[in-house]
Design a protein around this motif. Structure first.
Motif, short mmCIF file in Angstrom:
data_model
loop_
_atom_site.label_atom_id
_atom_site.label_comp_id
_atom_site.label_asym_id
_atom_site.label_seq_id
_atom_site.Cartn_x
_atom_site.Cartn_y
_atom_site.Cartn_z
N LYS A 154 0.80 -1.22 0.00
CA LYS A 154 0.00 0.00 0.00
C LYS A 154 0.84 1.28 0.00
N ASN A 155 1.93 1.30 0.77
CA ASN A 155 2.71 2.52 0.87
C ASN A 155 3.49 2.82 -0.40
N GLN A 156 3.84 1.79 -1.16
CA GLN A 156 4.49 2.05 -2.45
C GLN A 156 3.48 2.56 -3.47
N CYS A 157 2.26 2.07 -3.41
CA CYS A 157 1.19 2.62 -4.26
C CYS A 157 0.94 4.07 -3.89
N ALA A 158 0.87 4.36 -2.58
CA ALA A 158 0.65 5.73 -2.13
C ALA A 158 1.79 6.64 -2.59
N ALA A 159 3.03 6.15 -2.55
CA ALA A 159 4.16 6.95 -2.97
C ALA A 159 4.09 7.26 -4.47
N PHE A 160 3.66 6.30 -5.26
CA PHE A 160 3.50 6.55 -6.70
C PHE A 160 2.49 7.67 -6.93
N ILE A 161 1.39 7.62 -6.19
CA ILE A 161 0.37 8.67 -6.32
C ILE A 161 0.92 10.01 -5.87
N GLU A 162 1.72 10.02 -4.81
CA GLU A 162 2.33 11.27 -4.34
C GLU A 162 3.20 11.89 -5.43
N LEU A 163 3.87 11.07 -6.23
CA LEU A 163 4.68 11.60 -7.33
C LEU A 163 3.83 12.16 -8.46
N MET A 164 2.73 11.48 -8.78
CA MET A 164 1.89 11.85 -9.92
C MET A 164 0.92 12.99 -9.60
N PHE A 165 0.45 13.05 -8.36
CA PHE A 165 -0.62 13.99 -7.99
C PHE A 165 -0.26 15.45 -8.28
N PRO A 166 0.94 15.95 -7.91
CA PRO A 166 1.25 17.35 -8.23
C PRO A 166 1.26 17.63 -9.73
N LEU A 167 1.63 16.65 -10.55
CA LEU A 167 1.60 16.83 -12.00
C LEU A 167 0.20 17.19 -12.48
N VAL A 168 -0.78 16.41 -12.04
CA VAL A 168 -2.13 16.60 -12.55
C VAL A 168 -2.80 17.82 -11.92
N VAL A 169 -2.50 18.11 -10.66
CA VAL A 169 -3.06 19.32 -10.03
C VAL A 169 -2.51 20.56 -10.72
N TYR A 170 -1.22 20.58 -10.97
CA TYR A 170 -0.62 21.71 -11.67
C TYR A 170 -1.24 21.89 -13.05
N GLN A 171 -1.41 20.78 -13.76
CA GLN A 171 -1.99 20.86 -15.10
C GLN A 171 -3.42 21.37 -15.06
N SER A 172 -4.16 21.01 -14.01
CA SER A 172 -5.54 21.49 -13.89
C SER A 172 -5.60 23.00 -13.68
N LEU A 173 -4.52 23.57 -13.14
CA LEU A 173 -4.49 25.01 -12.90
C LEU A 173 -4.08 25.81 -14.14
N VAL A 174 -3.16 25.26 -14.93
CA VAL A 174 -2.61 26.03 -16.04
C VAL A 174 -3.30 25.74 -17.37
N ASP A 175 -4.08 24.68 -17.45
CA ASP A 175 -4.75 24.33 -18.70
C ASP A 175 -6.20 24.79 -18.65
N ASP A 176 -6.50 25.90 -19.31
CA ASP A 176 -7.86 26.46 -19.27
C ASP A 176 -8.84 25.61 -20.08
N ARG A 177 -8.36 25.01 -21.15
CA ARG A 177 -9.27 24.30 -22.05
C ARG A 177 -9.78 23.00 -21.45
N ASP A 178 -8.89 22.24 -20.79
CA ASP A 178 -9.26 20.92 -20.28
C ASP A 178 -9.15 20.83 -18.76
N SER A 179 -9.41 21.95 -18.08
CA SER A 179 -9.20 21.96 -16.63
C SER A 179 -10.10 20.94 -15.91
N LEU A 180 -11.35 20.78 -16.36
CA LEU A 180 -12.24 19.83 -15.70
C LEU A 180 -11.76 18.39 -15.89
#
Length: 381
Positions: A154-180
């Motif tokens: 479980k903790n290795q799965c959680a760590a993978f998500i911790e790496l990926m999560f900022p990528l998608v949150v950042y993209q949701s902020l800077v991409d006006d067209r596909d933010s949703l």
């Protein structure tokens, strides 16, 4: 040329994560061979390799391991040899990602590929957890009651998500067209973090979200009304999906009276081990071999790791090895804060204080590839 190199290292990371559940050494060998072949491509094509202090620290970990291996400084040469290959692969992935991501366009494509892959794995984690009955990809028996996509721990799965999560949150902020679209991806990742039932994972993912929102607000990254609207959408989607997967089990884990008792005992043993050989360590990869002589309790279970990577690094490599990893962690903070999408890198170093996420070679490869992308960005910023 760099675009092909970025595609190659991305393919190595994808294959590594999707096979990390499999028993035997072959999934590890796939990642390591892919890393060494990619570095060989860089050398053959005579591309300029750099990476600053981060590269120096990573190469230092390999050199220290080789010194233990050939200088008689390890209590178990076989495990130290495997560990040297592990750190050599990590250094190779970092250097290759640093070269491949030099151009902003190639770097963005590489990160976008990781983002989509991370989102698909997160969706797989949620669906498979409730439907696969312990079978990886609904086909391969794992011996576990539930599996988390390709992850068994479980903790290795959680760590993978911790790496990926900022990528998608950042993209949701800077991409006006596909933010949703990206907000829905972020919500899926948050739900996957809750599904892992990892206390550290839940806390760190929430912390990442709050920190990104705070920094984006302070920098004026997007207009405040738009930021407020996207924050509401993100919170709404995340809470809704978390309610669907169920947050009660994770909450109950926070209510345990002594949640880190075993980890505390392992930490005390590790401190005693490190104090026995503070300068040289016992040899990379040897913590499980040395631990029984320093064990403070017996719960009739084999202890394969210290549940604290920092303590384990100190035991295996002594103060010099710990200093090299500390240099990497400190170096990562500034480029991660500057980029926002790279916040998962220092967060994994924090997670390593209570677990061992970087002991999975495929996950470590993703981690050091993102670190390489951060190094490329910071040199071009």
């Amino acid at each position: 040329m760099n675009r092909g190199l970025a595609s190659l290292i991305l393919a190595v990371l994808v294959v590594g994560i999707l096979t990390c559940w499999a028993p035997g050494y072959w999934p590890v060998a796939l990642v390591q061979v892919g890393a060494f072949v990619s570095l060989g491509w860089v050398l053959v094509t005579r591309q300029r390799i750099s990476g600053g202090w981060a590269a120096v620290a990573l190469i230092g970990t390999v050199a220290l391991g080789l010194g233990q291996l050939f200088g008689g400084g390890t209590v178990y040469r076989f495990e130290t040899g495997k560990a040297v290959l592990y750190w050599a692969a990590n250094a190779s992935v970092f250097l290759v990602a640093r070269v491949a991501c030099t151009a902003a366009l190639t770097r963005n494509r590489f990160l976008r590929g990781l983002l989509w892959f991370g989102s698909l794995v997160s969706l797989l984690v949620v669906v498979q957890y409730f439907t696969s009955q312990g079978k990886v990809f609904w086909m391969f028996a794992s011996g576990e009651e539930q599996v988390l996509g390709p992850f068994l721990y479980k903790n290795q799965c959680a760590a993978f998500i911790e790496l990926m999560f900022p990528l998608v949150v950042y993209q949701s902020l800077v991409d006006d067209r596909d933010s949703l679209l990206y907000i829905s991806m972020a919500a899926t990742m948050f739900a996957a973090a809750i599904t892992t039932v990892s206390r550290a994972g839940a806390v760190l993912v929430i912390g990442e979200l709050l920190l990104i929102i705070l920094i984006a607000w302070r920098r004026g990254l997007i207009p405040r009304p738009s930021l407020r609207r996207r924050l509401i959408w993100t919170a709404g989607f995340s809470l809704a999906l978390a309610a669907v997967v169920g947050w009660q089990v994770t909450l109950e884990k926070f209510r345990e009276p002594e949640p880190y008792r075993v980890r505390h005992e392992l930490l005390l043993s590790s401190i005693a081990m490190a104090a026995d050989r503070p300068l040289t360590g016992f040899g990379l990869g040897t913590w499980p071999v040395v631990y029984p002589a320093f064990a403070r309790f017996d719960n009739r279970l084999a202890a394969n790791h210290a549940h604290n990577d920092w303590a384990e690094w100190a035991v295996e490599g002594g103060v010099p090895f710990l200093a090299l990893l500390g240099m990497l962690a400190l170096w990562s903070i500034r480029p991660a804060l500057d980029s926002l999408w790279g916040l998962g890198v220092p967060v994994i170093f924090v997670h390593s204080l209570v677990d061992y996420p970087l002991r999975e070679p495929a996950l470590a490869a993703v981690f050091f590839a993102m670190m390489g992308a951060l190094a490329a960005r910071s040199n071009k910023a």
